[in-house]
Design a protein around this motif. Structure first.
Motif, PDB file in Angstrom:
ATOM      1  N   PRO A  52     -51.104  27.474 -31.534  1.00 51.94           N
ATOM      2  CA  PRO A  52     -49.835  26.894 -32.027  1.00 51.94           C
ATOM      3  C   PRO A  52     -49.717  25.421 -31.652  1.00 51.94           C
ATOM      4  N   TYR A  53     -49.156  24.628 -32.546  1.00 55.76           N
ATOM      5  CA  TYR A  53     -48.996  23.199 -32.280  1.00 55.76           C
ATOM      6  C   TYR A  53     -47.817  22.962 -31.344  1.00 55.76           C
ATOM      7  N   VAL A  54     -48.086  22.239 -30.269  1.00 58.81           N
ATOM      8  CA  VAL A  54     -47.049  21.854 -29.304  1.00 58.81           C
ATOM      9  C   VAL A  54     -47.106  20.338 -29.140  1.00 58.81           C
ATOM     10  N   PRO A  55     -46.156  19.593 -29.714  1.00 56.55           N
ATOM     11  CA  PRO A  55     -46.194  18.132 -29.586  1.00 56.55           C
ATOM     12  C   PRO A  55     -46.019  17.697 -28.136  1.00 56.55           C
ATOM     13  N   ASN A  56     -46.887  16.781 -27.686  1.00 54.84           N
ATOM     14  CA  ASN A  56     -46.804  16.308 -26.307  1.00 54.84           C
ATOM     15  C   ASN A  56     -47.012  14.799 -26.204  1.00 54.84           C
ATOM     16  N   GLY A  57     -46.927  14.114 -27.364  1.00 53.04           N
ATOM     17  CA  GLY A  57     -47.081  12.669 -27.358  1.00 53.04           C
ATOM     18  C   GLY A  57     -48.510  12.192 -27.411  1.00 53.04           C
ATOM     19  N   GLU A  58     -49.480  13.104 -27.406  1.00 51.19           N
ATOM     20  CA  GLU A  58     -50.898  12.740 -27.443  1.00 51.19           C
ATOM     21  C   GLU A  58     -51.444  12.955 -28.849  1.00 51.19           C
ATOM     22  N   THR A  59     -52.024  11.931 -29.434  1.00 52.47           N
ATOM     23  CA  THR A  59     -52.612  12.034 -30.768  1.00 52.47           C
ATOM     24  C   THR A  59     -53.653  13.135 -30.835  1.00 52.47           C
ATOM     25  N   ILE A  60     -54.439  13.274 -29.773  1.00 56.91           N
ATOM     26  CA  ILE A  60     -55.518  14.253 -29.755  1.00 56.91           C
ATOM     27  C   ILE A  60     -55.001  15.659 -29.985  1.00 56.91           C
ATOM     28  N   SER A  61     -53.809  15.972 -29.488  1.00 53.95           N
ATOM     29  CA  SER A  61     -53.268  17.324 -29.630  1.00 53.95           C
ATOM     30  C   SER A  61     -53.046  17.686 -31.084  1.00 53.95           C
TER      31      SER A  61
END
Length: 468
Positions: A323-332
């Protein structure tokens, strides 16, 4: 005291070292000469585009603190550093935005490991090298790197090791050992010393800049391995086949040494290297192709999609199906299939502009990503290794209509290749965002004529620093 050279261990390591040590420019088929030039051109474009990113700039600042003699160019910057530093910076940059080439079976990106090392070492610090020398070194690096990668793939990945940090180290060492024209004994040591430096953790894919850094370190470590071998430092002579403490036995629970030597010199593994059409990890790109096909064939809008189901292999599920969890990192976002699928449906692509900071936290994208389910399809999972990224995608619309598409090979895979025209367009797009127009033309001309160039690395280094 001179290091012993009479201690000979037969096996896969020595076989591939002997092949590479004996490799001459005239032994390389014409299509691989073209392929090597394509790999160099693509890697340079990825590197100059990746140069301004925070992760590359952090590495560049670190290198400048070390104060070594500046003889090599940092691509896309007005900065000269030592060859080790240049390989570290440029390797990180080439892998810096998930645009670099990919060898699917071994799950690694050899351009970011091999090309920065070859260019940096050819700029003058270690001798005078012409275009044929650079092509020969590039082919040796790709051929040995991909073969070694095939031995342990995908088992090493499933154990949590990042293939770019592992097998690209061998690719870089093989390339520089060829550039330095090492004999078989010293070449064996270069590979052994590469194996002692191979490293990289897959957990970086969940939100650490270190994922890009692995390729930079691989490029740098390969140079160290080849130079130390030249000076007499011995490496593990049976680094691939050693049953205890060898590269394969340590990093992989399952491995097949026959991948190292089967068809060596006739069935070139470099031909199975591919390029990237999109700015995401390769494991999500079959899904991008499938979703683009559905979007275009049926004229759908992402805003009208109720849910998406992506059936695929266990490797893809582990690699990017979470699942996608935004964390401010482009790589994620770039390493995540639900995010990549969502932007594809909403915007029709998954290239650079779909991974900007504002999109990483866009509620509309996040909402659609949360409605994309990735699952393991047992039938796809049982297919041959070259089909390890196959997908079956079903898109369900708000009105209940369903659209289906199966995609076996991503755009850019060797069985679904990008055209020379498409590769040139990619180069001009990426390089043109960072460099002056005349520099873009000059680089293209140098690469096109590389086999006839006498000092191409110096010319390339100067052009790569003509930033906008």
């Amino acid at each position: 005291m001179n290091a012993p050279t009479e201690f000979v261990v037969p096996g896969a390591t020595r076989d591939i070292a002997a092949f590479a040590a004996d490799l001459q420019y005239g032994d390389i088929p014409d299509d691989l000469i073209l392929n090597a030039k394509q790999c160099i051109r693509d890697s340079l474009a990825c590197g100059v585009f990746g140069a301004p990113t925070p992760w590359v700039q952090a590495v560049a600042r670190t290198i400048t603190l070390l104060g070594q003699k500046p003889t090599a160019s940092a691509w896309g910057m007005k900065l000269k550093v030592d060859p080790l530093g240049a390989a570290f910076i440029n390797g990180t940059a080439a892998q810096g935005y998930e645009l670099d080439d990919c060898h699917d079976q071994s799950m690694s990106h050899y351009g970011a490991g091999v090309v920065p090392a070859v260019v940096a070492c050819s700029e003058g610090a270690f001798g005078a090298f012409d275009g044929k020398d650079m092509i020969r070194a590039t082919v040796a690096g790709y051929e040995l790197g991909t073969r070694i990668g095939n031995i342990v793939s995908p088992s090493a990945f499933h154990r949590g090791f990042h293939p770019c940090g592992l097998t690209s180290t061998f690719g870089s060492a093989a390339a520089i050992a060829k550039l330095l024209d090492l004999d078989t004994d010293h070449y064996v040591s270069a590979l052994g010393l590469a194996g002692s430096q191979a490293a990289g953790l897959m957990a970086a894919q969940f939100g650490a800049m270190a994922k890009r850094f692995h390729s930079g370190k691989a490029s740098q470590n390969g140079i160290i391995a080849a130079l130390c071998a030249r000076e007499g430092l011995t490496g593990v002579r049976d680094v691939l086949e050693a049953p205890y403490g060898g590269f394969c036995s340590t990093y992989s629970s399952e491995y097949d040494l026959s991948f190292a030597t089967n068809g060596l010199g006739t069935d070139w593994e470099m031909r199975r290297n591919g390029f990237k059409r999109y700015s995401s990890l390769a494991s999500s790109q079959t899904s991008v192709d499938a979703l683009r096909a559905i979007r275009e064939q049926h004229g759908i809008r992402g805003e009208d999609v109720a849910k998406v189901r992506v059936g695929t292999t266990d490797m893809v599920y582990v690699h990017c199906g979470w699942p996608y969890v935004p964390n401010g990192e482009t790589i994620s976002a770039q390493m995540n299939l639900p995010y990549t699928g969502a932007v594809t449906l909403l915007y029709g692509n998954a290239f650079i502009d779909e991974y900007t900071d504002d999109k990483l936290v866009d509620p509309k994208i996040i909402d659609l990503a949360n409605r994309i389910e990735v699952y393991v399809d047992p039938e796809l999972d049982a297919r041959e290794k070259h089909q390890m990224r196959a997908v079956r995608v079903t898109v369900t619309m708000n009105d209940g209509t369903e659209h289906f598409h199966e995609q076996t090979y991503r755009s850019g895979h060797w069985r679904n290749p990008m055209s020379e025209e498409a590769l040139r367009d990619k180069f001009r797009d990426l390089a043109g965002r960072a460099l002056l127009p005349e520099a873009v033309r000059e680089i293209e001309e140098i690469i096109d004529n590389l086999e006839n160039e006498t000092q191409p690395a110096q010319r390339l280094g100067a052009a790569l620093q003509k930033v906008r």
